[in-house]
Design a protein around this motif. Structure first.
Motif, PDB file in Angstrom:
ATOM      1  N   LEU A 130       0.826  -1.200   0.000  1.00  0.00           N
ATOM      2  CA  LEU A 130       0.000   0.000   0.000  1.00  0.00           C
ATOM      3  C   LEU A 130       0.871   1.266   0.000  1.00  0.00           C
ATOM      4  O   LEU A 130       0.578   2.232  -0.708  1.00  0.00           O
ATOM      5  CB  LEU A 130      -0.921  -0.016   1.219  1.00  0.00           C
ATOM      6  N   ALA A 131       1.930   1.266   0.782  1.00  0.00           N
ATOM      7  CA  ALA A 131       2.805   2.441   0.829  1.00  0.00           C
ATOM      8  C   ALA A 131       3.424   2.685  -0.544  1.00  0.00           C
ATOM      9  O   ALA A 131       3.459   3.812  -1.043  1.00  0.00           O
ATOM     10  CB  ALA A 131       3.894   2.253   1.881  1.00  0.00           C
ATOM     11  N   ALA A 132       3.907   1.603  -1.176  1.00  0.00           N
ATOM     12  CA  ALA A 132       4.523   1.747  -2.488  1.00  0.00           C
ATOM     13  C   ALA A 132       3.496   2.221  -3.512  1.00  0.00           C
ATOM     14  O   ALA A 132       3.768   3.121  -4.311  1.00  0.00           O
ATOM     15  CB  ALA A 132       5.139   0.423  -2.928  1.00  0.00           C
ATOM     16  N   ALA A 133       2.303   1.642  -3.468  1.00  0.00           N
ATOM     17  CA  ALA A 133       1.260   2.007  -4.423  1.00  0.00           C
ATOM     18  C   ALA A 133       0.878   3.477  -4.253  1.00  0.00           C
ATOM     19  O   ALA A 133       0.654   4.198  -5.219  1.00  0.00           O
ATOM     20  CB  ALA A 133       0.031   1.120  -4.223  1.00  0.00           C
ATOM     21  N   THR A 145      12.771  10.955 -13.810  1.00  0.00           N
ATOM     22  CA  THR A 145      11.526  10.443 -13.254  1.00  0.00           C
ATOM     23  C   THR A 145      11.682   9.044 -12.666  1.00  0.00           C
ATOM     24  O   THR A 145      11.394   8.820 -11.495  1.00  0.00           O
ATOM     25  CB  THR A 145      10.434  10.431 -14.340  1.00  0.00           C
ATOM     26  N   LEU A 146      12.151   8.113 -13.493  1.00  0.00           N
ATOM     27  CA  LEU A 146      12.181   6.733 -13.025  1.00  0.00           C
ATOM     28  C   LEU A 146      13.178   6.529 -11.895  1.00  0.00           C
ATOM     29  O   LEU A 146      12.920   5.786 -10.956  1.00  0.00           O
ATOM     30  CB  LEU A 146      12.473   5.790 -14.190  1.00  0.00           C
ATOM     31  N   ILE A 147      14.313   7.218 -11.967  1.00  0.00           N
ATOM     32  CA  ILE A 147      15.310   7.066 -10.902  1.00  0.00           C
ATOM     33  C   ILE A 147      14.743   7.566  -9.575  1.00  0.00           C
ATOM     34  O   ILE A 147      14.827   6.891  -8.544  1.00  0.00           O
ATOM     35  CB  ILE A 147      16.610   7.813 -11.271  1.00  0.00           C
ATOM     36  N   VAL A 148      14.141   8.756  -9.611  1.00  0.00           N
ATOM     37  CA  VAL A 148      13.585   9.325  -8.389  1.00  0.00           C
ATOM     38  C   VAL A 148      12.440   8.453  -7.870  1.00  0.00           C
ATOM     39  O   VAL A 148      12.334   8.172  -6.677  1.00  0.00           O
ATOM     40  CB  VAL A 148      13.101  10.768  -8.637  1.00  0.00           C
ATOM     41  N   LEU A 149      11.609   8.005  -8.789  1.00  0.00           N
ATOM     42  CA  LEU A 149      10.470   7.171  -8.383  1.00  0.00           C
ATOM     43  C   LEU A 149      10.947   5.864  -7.748  1.00  0.00           C
ATOM     44  O   LEU A 149      10.451   5.436  -6.711  1.00  0.00           O
ATOM     45  CB  LEU A 149       9.597   6.870  -9.606  1.00  0.00           C
ATOM     46  N   TRP A 150      11.938   5.266  -8.369  1.00  0.00           N
ATOM     47  CA  TRP A 150      12.442   4.001  -7.860  1.00  0.00           C
ATOM     48  C   TRP A 150      12.995   4.153  -6.451  1.00  0.00           C
ATOM     49  O   TRP A 150      12.727   3.366  -5.552  1.00  0.00           O
ATOM     50  CB  TRP A 150      13.496   3.441  -8.808  1.00  0.00           C
ATOM     51  N   ARG A 151      13.777   5.246  -6.277  1.00  0.00           N
ATOM     52  CA  ARG A 151      14.317   5.494  -4.939  1.00  0.00           C
ATOM     53  C   ARG A 151      13.193   5.674  -3.935  1.00  0.00           C
ATOM     54  O   ARG A 151      13.248   5.170  -2.824  1.00  0.00           O
ATOM     55  CB  ARG A 151      15.171   6.758  -4.946  1.00  0.00           C
ATOM     56  N   ALA A 152      12.152   6.417  -4.321  1.00  0.00           N
ATOM     57  CA  ALA A 152      11.044   6.683  -3.403  1.00  0.00           C
ATOM     58  C   ALA A 152      10.320   5.389  -3.036  1.00  0.00           C
ATOM     59  O   ALA A 152       9.965   5.165  -1.886  1.00  0.00           O
ATOM     60  CB  ALA A 152      10.076   7.677  -4.029  1.00  0.00           C
ATOM     61  N   VAL A 153      10.137   4.523  -4.029  1.00  0.00           N
ATOM     62  CA  VAL A 153       9.436   3.266  -3.762  1.00  0.00           C
ATOM     63  C   VAL A 153      10.251   2.385  -2.819  1.00  0.00           C
ATOM     64  O   VAL A 153       9.721   1.825  -1.856  1.00  0.00           O
ATOM     65  CB  VAL A 153       9.128   2.528  -5.082  1.00  0.00           C
ATOM     66  N   THR A 154      11.548   2.312  -3.060  1.00  0.00           N
ATOM     67  CA  THR A 154      12.368   1.467  -2.186  1.00  0.00           C
ATOM     68  C   THR A 154      12.382   2.001  -0.754  1.00  0.00           C
ATOM     69  O   THR A 154      12.569   1.252   0.193  1.00  0.00           O
ATOM     70  CB  THR A 154      13.821   1.358  -2.680  1.00  0.00           C
ATOM     71  N   MET A 155      12.165   3.312  -0.611  1.00  0.00           N
ATOM     72  CA  MET A 155      12.095   3.882   0.718  1.00  0.00           C
ATOM     73  C   MET A 155      10.699   3.675   1.327  1.00  0.00           C
ATOM     74  O   MET A 155      10.540   3.528   2.534  1.00  0.00           O
ATOM     75  CB  MET A 155      12.373   5.392   0.659  1.00  0.00           C
ATOM     76  N   ALA A 156       9.683   3.690   0.484  1.00  0.00           N
ATOM     77  CA  ALA A 156       8.310   3.607   0.989  1.00  0.00           C
ATOM     78  C   ALA A 156       7.982   2.206   1.500  1.00  0.00           C
ATOM     79  O   ALA A 156       7.232   2.050   2.460  1.00  0.00           O
ATOM     80  CB  ALA A 156       7.321   4.014  -0.104  1.00  0.00           C
ATOM     81  N   VAL A 157       8.559   1.196   0.870  1.00  0.00           N
ATOM     82  CA  VAL A 157       8.230  -0.179   1.252  1.00  0.00           C
ATOM     83  C   VAL A 157       8.541  -0.466   2.726  1.00  0.00           C
ATOM     84  O   VAL A 157       7.659  -0.869   3.479  1.00  0.00           O
ATOM     85  CB  VAL A 157       8.902  -1.183   0.297  1.00  0.00           C
ATOM     86  N   PRO A 158       9.777  -0.193   3.168  1.00  0.00           N
ATOM     87  CA  PRO A 158      10.027  -0.415   4.605  1.00  0.00           C
ATOM     88  C   PRO A 158       9.161   0.472   5.491  1.00  0.00           C
ATOM     89  O   PRO A 158       8.719   0.038   6.567  1.00  0.00           O
ATOM     90  CB  PRO A 158      11.509  -0.074   4.779  1.00  0.00           C
ATOM     91  N   ALA A 159       8.877   1.693   5.039  1.00  0.00           N
ATOM     92  CA  ALA A 159       8.028   2.579   5.838  1.00  0.00           C
ATOM     93  C   ALA A 159       6.640   1.968   6.024  1.00  0.00           C
ATOM     94  O   ALA A 159       6.081   1.980   7.122  1.00  0.00           O
ATOM     95  CB  ALA A 159       7.912   3.954   5.180  1.00  0.00           C
ATOM     96  N   GLY A 160       6.098   1.412   4.950  1.00  0.00           N
ATOM     97  CA  GLY A 160       4.789   0.777   5.019  1.00  0.00           C
ATOM     98  C   GLY A 160       4.800  -0.377   6.003  1.00  0.00           C
ATOM     99  O   GLY A 160       3.863  -0.561   6.787  1.00  0.00           O
ATOM    100  N   ILE A 161       5.890  -1.145   5.972  1.00  0.00           N
ATOM    101  CA  ILE A 161       6.011  -2.280   6.889  1.00  0.00           C
ATOM    102  C   ILE A 161       6.040  -1.778   8.338  1.00  0.00           C
ATOM    103  O   ILE A 161       5.358  -2.323   9.220  1.00  0.00           O
ATOM    104  CB  ILE A 161       7.269  -3.111   6.559  1.00  0.00           C
ATOM    105  N   VAL A 162       6.800  -0.709   8.574  1.00  0.00           N
ATOM    106  CA  VAL A 162       6.892  -0.156   9.922  1.00  0.00           C
ATOM    107  C   VAL A 162       5.522   0.354  10.389  1.00  0.00           C
ATOM    108  O   VAL A 162       5.091   0.092  11.516  1.00  0.00           O
ATOM    109  CB  VAL A 162       7.932   0.989   9.968  1.00  0.00           C
ATOM    110  N   ILE A 163       4.831   1.065   9.504  1.00  0.00           N
ATOM    111  CA  ILE A 163       3.527   1.620   9.878  1.00  0.00           C
ATOM    112  C   ILE A 163       2.554   0.494  10.253  1.00  0.00           C
ATOM    113  O   ILE A 163       1.903   0.533  11.294  1.00  0.00           O
ATOM    114  CB  ILE A 163       2.932   2.452   8.709  1.00  0.00           C
ATOM    115  N   TRP A 164       2.505  -0.504   9.415  1.00  0.00           N
ATOM    116  CA  TRP A 164       1.556  -1.587   9.682  1.00  0.00           C
ATOM    117  C   TRP A 164       1.923  -2.322  10.971  1.00  0.00           C
ATOM    118  O   TRP A 164       1.083  -2.569  11.834  1.00  0.00           O
ATOM    119  CB  TRP A 164       1.525  -2.577   8.508  1.00  0.00           C
ATOM    120  N   THR A 165       3.212  -2.648  11.080  1.00  0.00           N
ATOM    121  CA  THR A 165       3.652  -3.410  12.245  1.00  0.00           C
ATOM    122  C   THR A 165       3.408  -2.638  13.534  1.00  0.00           C
ATOM    123  O   THR A 165       2.868  -3.180  14.505  1.00  0.00           O
ATOM    124  CB  THR A 165       5.156  -3.738  12.123  1.00  0.00           C
TER     125      THR A 165
END
Lengths: 93, 283, 475
Positions: free
Chosen positions: C130-133, C304-324
């Protein structure tokens, strides 16, 4: 143009858009001096003033067919002989 | 950004060349030589369409912008022409190789210590005088140079007629007129690069005249004799003399630690000073 | 060669240097340009007569004129931002409905089908996915429009003229005119803005531009500003004025950001970055017609893609932390609730609350998820059971009224809203930007300064506004 006197010491900063001068000496020092020289601003070089920026500083100069912006404090260190013949902006190159 | 493209064909190793001394220099500068026959350096002022030439040669899309220092780290790519594979190294766009900016150091060190097989200098045909300042400096360092006279269409648009033959005669190196953005002149450039790389074209580049400055001229001559005695076979003695007279701390260091000596005595293993490895850092 | 002969060589070089005199470098530069001029002169034939109409010069005199220079600049930049915001609406909504409303439930069904334990589905699909999406649907469309437009202006040659027009202002603040461009880029994305400072060739001015880039509000922060302004500022004035006033509030915060950029540049150049001499130079290259398709292609790949990719890789762990943190319950309360309670006191002091602070802490990776996280945490801590998707599941509501209801239950006032606006301008850069700052400066010190300075300012300023508001009894 009121002043056509080449005997008065001028700096690049004294020129107005459309005017042309020849560099007579560089008072810039250190890295600043080197940069000016890399840009081709050396004694004997012809420089014309292309345009002021909207706030008056920096000013764009035409040097060796390129357009270079210099701040006033940089232009003040470049001494020039003013070319007496008035040239208009449309005709200088 | 360091870009390497996968080679499409299986490669027969050029084992013989991997051990040759020139490649050792390049490898220490971070250039992998495994798959390449020749290394081509791409130099030029900012805003000359250098990256467009890079793209035209390699087929890569590297972003170009109207800015000095756009290519901050070294970009690398490769292409094949005829039977040979060429590695292309895009150097930072600089106005000069004299002043002490990081970009200029990277470009200068690569041409001097990397000893690329050919250095292509991309030049803006509409602003020849300014661009020649850099060309003349590169020609002091290396004979193996080609001038890519780019933006010929812009020159035409401004009503300028540039005579490549006259330029070639005066500079003493091959000149290739180009419109890189329309891929004009790319084939010719490839051919000339090949000819220079294999030694079919031997250049006698223009050297900066110091004759109108007597003290300078004498000093250069005297120092050249001394350097030649110490470093027999060094390809750019005059330039080293000029740098020493200009109090270039880096060149002095290169003399002290022997890395300059390496360039004359093939195959020595003296290390290149750390500061020359800056070019390896990729963004 | 022995050390002896080396020394001899260097000695004689030094002696000769004395002989030639101090102006060796001048002589060399002169020799170079004398030759260059002569060779160029022989090779180039100039037209006998200059053409009456020179397009480049005409453009230059127009875009830098006293009368039209600034209006043209403002109009062009406004057009870029307007196209970005307007153009991104539809694709953003489409992406959101695809990724959040279609793919997310499908993933949950898939988890059920494969008999995933509830926590695995939670961490993977409600947290990480969800965070990545969220980040993709909010970030991708505006960046895919903004970066190519910006790059087209750059390739045409207009941006150096913007630097030329604005240099006076930046020089007063001890900075470089080209900072105008990294700042503008920062309005799209601060990480990209920090990379864009590469065009500044003097180290001191470049550092100033890097450290202050965060004060340009990046597109991940716009949604927060727009929502809070619409609900609380627009909602506090008569309906006829609501749209105008809330827009004014958003623009006001952006302008405040620009002012703070100048103020902090001025401050840095007179304190921490004092005395590092540097040389100004700005070349105005000739105009060149941009290659539109290639520009779109390269700016997509490069930016675009470089920035987006970096943001997604950062968002995934954040989403995990939020849910947990919302689902791990210790002593009857989830970790998230305990953090909220813990930070509530300090949050109150600066006119915010614990929920907002926790949201900003977990949203360090990507500011895009601040609002969904705030809503989720508010529902969680207020114990509302009829809204939301469950603990740890970020959500957003279509209706501003519904959001207002929730936030009122969460205890929000106008002060909370105003201070949230200020805090979203003045807080640490997102982790992508922090990482980029480190990559560009290779200095922990400057990375720390760039990270901490805005937070300290944010806490200071919100503390002041909260204290004033309470002293005068406005809240």
């Amino acid at each position: 143009m009121s002043q056509n006197d080449t005997n008065t010491a001028h700096t690049l900063a004294d020129l107005h858009p459309g005017e042309t001068g020849t560099v007579s000496a560089l008072h810039s020092q250190g890295p600043e001096r080197r940069r000016m020289m890399d840009l081709g601003i050396i004694p004997g070089t012809t420089i014309s003033v292309e345009m002021n920026s909207p706030l008056g500083d920096p000013v764009a100069y035409r040097v060796r067919d390129t357009l270079v912006a210099l701040r006033r404090e940089q232009a003040q260190l470049i001494l020039i002989d003013k070319t007496t013949a008035k040239t208009t902006t449309e005709e200088t190159s | 950004m360091t870009v390497t493209i996968p080679t499409t064909k299986p490669l027969n190793a050029h084992a013989a060349c991997e051990t040759c001394p020139m490649n050792r220099h390049l490898e220490r500068l971070g250039v992998k030589m495994d798959n390449w026959d020749y290394v081509i350096a791409l130099a030029g002022n900012p805003n000359t369409g250098k990256s467009t030439v890079f793209n035209a040669l390699t087929g890569l899309r590297q972003h170009t912008g109207n800015w000095p220092g756009k290519t901050v780290a070294r970009a690398e790519g490769g292409f094949q022409y005829g039977d040979e594979r060429y590695k292309l190294v895009d150097l930072p766009g600089t106005y000069s190789l004299l002043a002490a900016s990081v970009d200029e150091e990277i470009a200068r060190d690569f041409i001097l210590f990397g000893q690329p097989d050919v250095t292509v200098i991309v030049v803006d045909a509409t602003r020849l005088e300014r661009n020649l300042n850099l060309v003349l400096q590169v020609l002091e360092i290396t004979d193996k140079a080609v001038v890519a006279l780019n933006l010929m269409d812009e020159a035409e648009r401004h009503g300028l007629q540039v005579d490549p033959r006259r330029l070639a005669r005066d500079l003493g190196v091959p000149i290739v007129p180009m419109v890189a953005r329309r891929n004009e002149g790319v084939k010719e450039l490839l051919q000339v690069v090949h000819d220079v790389a294999v030694g079919e074209i031997q250049s006698r580049p223009h050297r900066i005249r110091t004759t109108h400055h007597q003290a300078l001229d004498r000093a250069v001559d005297q120092l050249v004799t001394q350097i030649e005695a110490e470093f027999p076979g060094l390809p750019n003695v005059r330039w080293v003399a000029l740098r020493l007279l200009d109090d270039d701390a880096q060149i002095e260091q290169a003399i002290r630690d022997g890395s300059l000596g390496d360039l004359s005595r093939d195959g020595s293993d003296t290390a290149i000073p750390d500061n020359l490895l800056i070019a390896e850092v990729s963004a | 060669m022995s050390a002896d002969t080396t020394a001899k060589l260097l000695d004689s070089a030094s002696a000769l240097r004395q002989e030639v005199g101090e102006n060796f470098h001048d002589a060399l530069a002169e020799a170079l340009y004398t030759d260059a001029a002569q060779i160029a002169d022989r090779a180039v034939t100039r037209p006998d007569q200059r053409r009456r109409f020179d397009l480049d010069r005409t453009i230059d005199h127009l875009v830098t004129s006293r009368m039209f220079g600034f209006p043209i600049m403002i109009a062009l930049l406004t057009l870029v931002f307007w196209l970005t915001i307007q153009g991104a609406n539809v694709p953003s909504a489409l992406l959101a409905s695809l990724l959040l409303d279609t793919v997310h439930p499908a993933l949950l069904d898939l988890g059920d089908m494969l008999h995933f334990p509830w926590w695995l589905s939670g961490v993977l699909f409600d947290g990480a996915y969800l965070a990545a999406a969220w980040v993709v649907s909010v970030m991708l469309p505006p960046m895919a429009i903004f970066f190519p437009l910006f790059t087209l202006l750059e390739d045409f040659g207009y941006l150096p003229r913007v630097a030329f027009n604005l240099d006076r202002l930046f020089s007063k603040a001890g900075a470089h005119g080209k900072q105008a461009l990294s700042m503008t880029m920062g309005f799209g994305c601060n990480a990209a803005g920090v990379v864009a400072t590469r065009v500044i060739d003097s180290p001191r001015e470049r550092l100033i531009a890097i450290i202050t880039n965060n004060f340009a509000i990046c597109n991940g922060r716009w949604p927060t500003l727009i929502m809070v302004s619409t609900i609380f500022i627009g909602g506090a004035v008569p309906a006829a004025l609501a749209g105008f006033v809330s827009a004014l509030a958003v623009v006001g915060i952006a302008v405040l950001g620009v002012l703070i950029t100048f103020a902090s540049s001025w401050f840095l150049s007179r304190t921490m970055l004092k005395g590092e001499a540097s040389v100004f130079s700005l070349e105005l290259p000739p105009y060149r017609p941009p290659r539109i398709w290639q520009t779109i292609y390269t700016s997509m790949i490069d930016r675009t893609l470089i920035v987006l990719w970096r943001a997604v890789t950062m968002a995934v762990p954040a989403g995990i932390v939020i849910w947990t943190s919302s689902n791990v319950i210790i002593g009857g309360e989830s970790i998230a609730e305990q953090m909220v309670t813990f930070l509530d006191g300090f949050g109150w002091l600066i006119g915010l609350n614990g929920v907002i602070l926790v949201a900003y802490i977990v949203a360090i990776p990507a500011n895009e998820i601040v609002i969904p996280t705030v809503l989720m945490l508010t529902v969680l801590t207020a114990g509302l059971s009829d809204v939301g998707e469950g603990a740890g599941v970020m959500f957003e509501l279509d209706s501003n009224n519904a959001i207002r209801e929730i936030l009122h239950v969460g205890g929000w006032t106008t002060l909370t809203a105003i201070n949230l606006l200020l805090f979203s301008l003045l807080h640490n850069p997102c982790s992508t930007t922090i990482l980029t700052i480190y990559n560009e400066t290779k200095s922990l010190k400057w990375t720390a300064v760039a990270t901490l300075m805005p937070v300290v300012m944010g806490i200071g300023i919100t503390l002041i506004t909260a204290t004033i508001a309470r002293t005068f009894g406005w809240v």
